[in-house]
Motif scaffolding. Structure first.
Motif, PDB file in Angstrom:
ATOM      1  N   SER A   1      -6.213 -10.290   6.462  1.00  5.46           N
ATOM      2  CA  SER A   1      -7.078  -9.156   6.809  1.00  5.46           C
ATOM      3  C   SER A   1      -8.530  -9.500   6.508  1.00  5.46           C
ATOM      4  O   SER A   1      -8.832 -10.010   5.427  1.00  5.46           O
TER       5      SER A   1
ATOM      6  N   ARG B   1     -10.299  -2.070   1.206  1.00  7.73           N
ATOM      7  CA  ARG B   1      -9.637  -1.088   2.073  1.00  7.73           C
ATOM      8  C   ARG B   1      -8.371  -1.643   2.716  1.00  7.73           C
ATOM      9  O   ARG B   1      -7.626  -0.922   3.386  1.00  7.73           O
ATOM     10  N   SER B   2      -8.150  -2.952   2.563  1.00 10.81           N
ATOM     11  CA  SER B   2      -6.996  -3.579   3.215  1.00 10.81           C
ATOM     12  C   SER B   2      -5.697  -3.257   2.490  1.00 10.81           C
ATOM     13  O   SER B   2      -5.551  -3.543   1.301  1.00 10.81           O
ATOM     14  N   HIS B   3      -4.759  -2.696   3.219  1.00 12.81           N
ATOM     15  CA  HIS B   3      -3.449  -2.396   2.614  1.00 12.81           C
ATOM     16  C   HIS B   3      -2.643  -3.673   2.396  1.00 12.81           C
ATOM     17  O   HIS B   3      -1.908  -3.776   1.417  1.00 12.81           O
TER      18      HIS B   3
ATOM     19  N   ARG C   1      -3.769  -6.590   1.644  1.00 13.62           N
ATOM     20  CA  ARG C   1      -4.282  -7.261   0.429  1.00 13.62           C
ATOM     21  C   ARG C   1      -3.757  -6.583  -0.829  1.00 13.62           C
ATOM     22  O   ARG C   1      -3.358  -7.247  -1.787  1.00 13.62           O
TER      23      ARG C   1
ATOM     24  N   PRO D   1      -2.159  -7.959   8.915  1.00 12.17           N
ATOM     25  CA  PRO D   1      -2.445  -6.747   9.668  1.00 12.17           C
ATOM     26  C   PRO D   1      -1.919  -6.910  11.098  1.00 12.17           C
ATOM     27  O   PRO D   1      -2.023  -8.010  11.648  1.00 12.17           O
ATOM     28  N   MET D   2      -1.355  -5.872  11.670  1.00 12.33           N
ATOM     29  CA  MET D   2      -1.009  -5.947  13.103  1.00 12.33           C
ATOM     30  C   MET D   2      -2.267  -5.694  13.913  1.00 12.33           C
ATOM     31  O   MET D   2      -2.932  -4.662  13.741  1.00 12.33           O
TER      32      MET D   2
ATOM     33  N   THR E   1       0.212  -1.569   9.600  1.00 13.79           N
ATOM     34  CA  THR E   1      -0.032  -1.135  10.974  1.00 13.79           C
ATOM     35  C   THR E   1      -0.709   0.240  10.981  1.00 13.79           C
ATOM     36  O   THR E   1      -0.584   1.011  10.025  1.00 13.79           O
TER      37      THR E   1
ATOM     38  N   ASP F   1      -1.784   3.772   8.897  1.00 14.05           N
ATOM     39  CA  ASP F   1      -3.183   3.674   8.451  1.00 14.05           C
ATOM     40  C   ASP F   1      -4.077   4.591   9.281  1.00 14.05           C
ATOM     41  O   ASP F   1      -5.001   5.208   8.764  1.00 14.05           O
ATOM     42  N   GLU F   2      -3.799   4.703  10.596  1.00 17.37           N
ATOM     43  CA  GLU F   2      -4.714   5.511  11.414  1.00 17.37           C
ATOM     44  C   GLU F   2      -4.482   7.009  11.279  1.00 17.37           C
ATOM     45  O   GLU F   2      -5.314   7.800  11.722  1.00 17.37           O
TER      46      GLU F   2
END
Ligand SMILES: Cc1cc2nc3c(=O)[nH]c(=O)nc-3n(C[C@H](O)[C@H](O)[C@H](O)COP(=O)(O)O)c2cc1C
Length: 209
Positions: free
Chosen positions: A10, A15-17, A19, A95-96, A145, A186-187
Motif C-alpha cells: 500500500s 491509514r492503510s489497513h 499495513r 490493497p485491491m 478492499t 473501507d469505502e
C-alpha cells in the motif's frame, strides 16, 4: 533461525489497513519465537523498477555470457530473488486495486519470477516448467478492499483477481502454501469497516502463532 519477509504494497501510511494488519501479524509472530529475523520491504512507497529491454535480454541470456551491463541490469532482481530464496515465511499486505494487485507489487513479482532462478524451463520436457523455490515456504496474504465479499464463496468472489493471480504466480515458482485474510468495507467506513477490521485482526491472531 526462521526468516520472515514482510512486504507492504500500500502507498498509504497509517491509514492503510493492510499495513496495520501485517504489522499486527509480524508483531504477534515474532513475540512467539526466539530465533527469528525479519526483513521489511516497502513496495508501496519504494517499488522495484519495472523490467526494461536490457533486463529482459539479460534475464533470458545464458548466465555465462552475461556482460557487466547485463549483470547490472539484473542486480535488483538478483537481490530480491536471493532474499526470497532465503525466506521461510512471507507476510504480504495487498490493497485491491481495480480488482487486482497494485502495480507496485506487480513490479516486485516481475523481478522475482526468473528463469533459472525461481523456475526452470526445459523446452524438451513433457512439462517444460519446474518450480525452483525450496519446499516448505508459507505465505500469509492480507488483502484490504473498499467493498467486501471478495473471499471464496462471497458475493463478489468472481471479481477477485488478487487471490487467483497470487496463487497462480507463487505456485508457478513453488510457493503454494498461501493463507489469505480479508478486510473489507473501507469505502463504507463506520461500523461495517470496524467489524471487518476486527474480524481480520482476530484471524491474524489465530494465524500468527
Ligand atoms: C486505485 C484504487 C483502486 C481501488 N480498486 C478497488 C476495487 O477494485 N475494489 C474494491 O473493493 N476496492 C478498491 N479500492 C479500495 C481499496 O482496496 C481499499 O481502500 C483498501 O483498504 C486499500 O488498502 P490499504 O488500506 O492498505 O491502503 C481501490 C482503491 C484505490 C486507491
Amino acid at each position: 533461525m526462521t526468516k520472515l519477509l514482510h512486504l507492504d504494497a500500500s502507498p498509504r501510511g497509517p491509514r492503510s489497513h493492510t499495513r496495520t494488519l501485517t504489522d499486527d501479524f509480524v508483531t504477534r509472530w515474532v513475540s512467539q519465537r526466539s530465533e527469528v529475523t525479519v526483513a521489511h520491504r516497502d513496495l508501496g512507497v519504494r517499488p522495484p523498477p519495472h523490467v526494461t529491454e536490457g533486463w529482459i535480454a539479460a534475464a533470458f541470456a545464458d548466465p555465462a555470457t552475461r556482460t557487466p551491463q547485463m549483470r547490472a541490469d539484473l542486480a535488483v532482481s538478483e537481490d530480491l530473488v536471493d532474499e526470497l530464496l532465503g525466506t521461510d515465511v512471507l507476510v504480504l499486505g495487498v490493497p485491491m486495486y481495480n480488482f487486482g494487485i497494485p502495480a507496485m507489487l506487480k513490479a516486485y513479482i516481475d523481478q522475482i519470477v526468473r528463469v533459472g532462478r525461481t523456475f526452470g524451463f526445459d523446452p524438451e520436457a513433457e512439462n517444460p516448467y519446474t518450480p525452483l523455490l525450496p519446499a516448505g515456504k508459507r505465505a500469509y496474504v492480507i488483502v484490504s478492499t473498499g467493498d467486501s465479499g471478495y473471499q471464496s464463496g462471497g458475493p463478489l468472489a468472481g471479481l477477485n483477481q488478487v487471490e487467483p493471480y497470487l496463487r497462480t504466480v507463487f505456485g508457478f515458482i513453488g510457493l503454494d502454501d498461501l493463507e489469505f485474510v480479508y478486510a473489507g468495507n473501507d469505502e463504507f467506513g463506520g461500523e461495517r469497516l470496524s467489524a471487518s477490521l476486527a474480524a481480520a485482526h482476530d484471524r491474524v491472531a489465530e494465524l500468527a502463532v
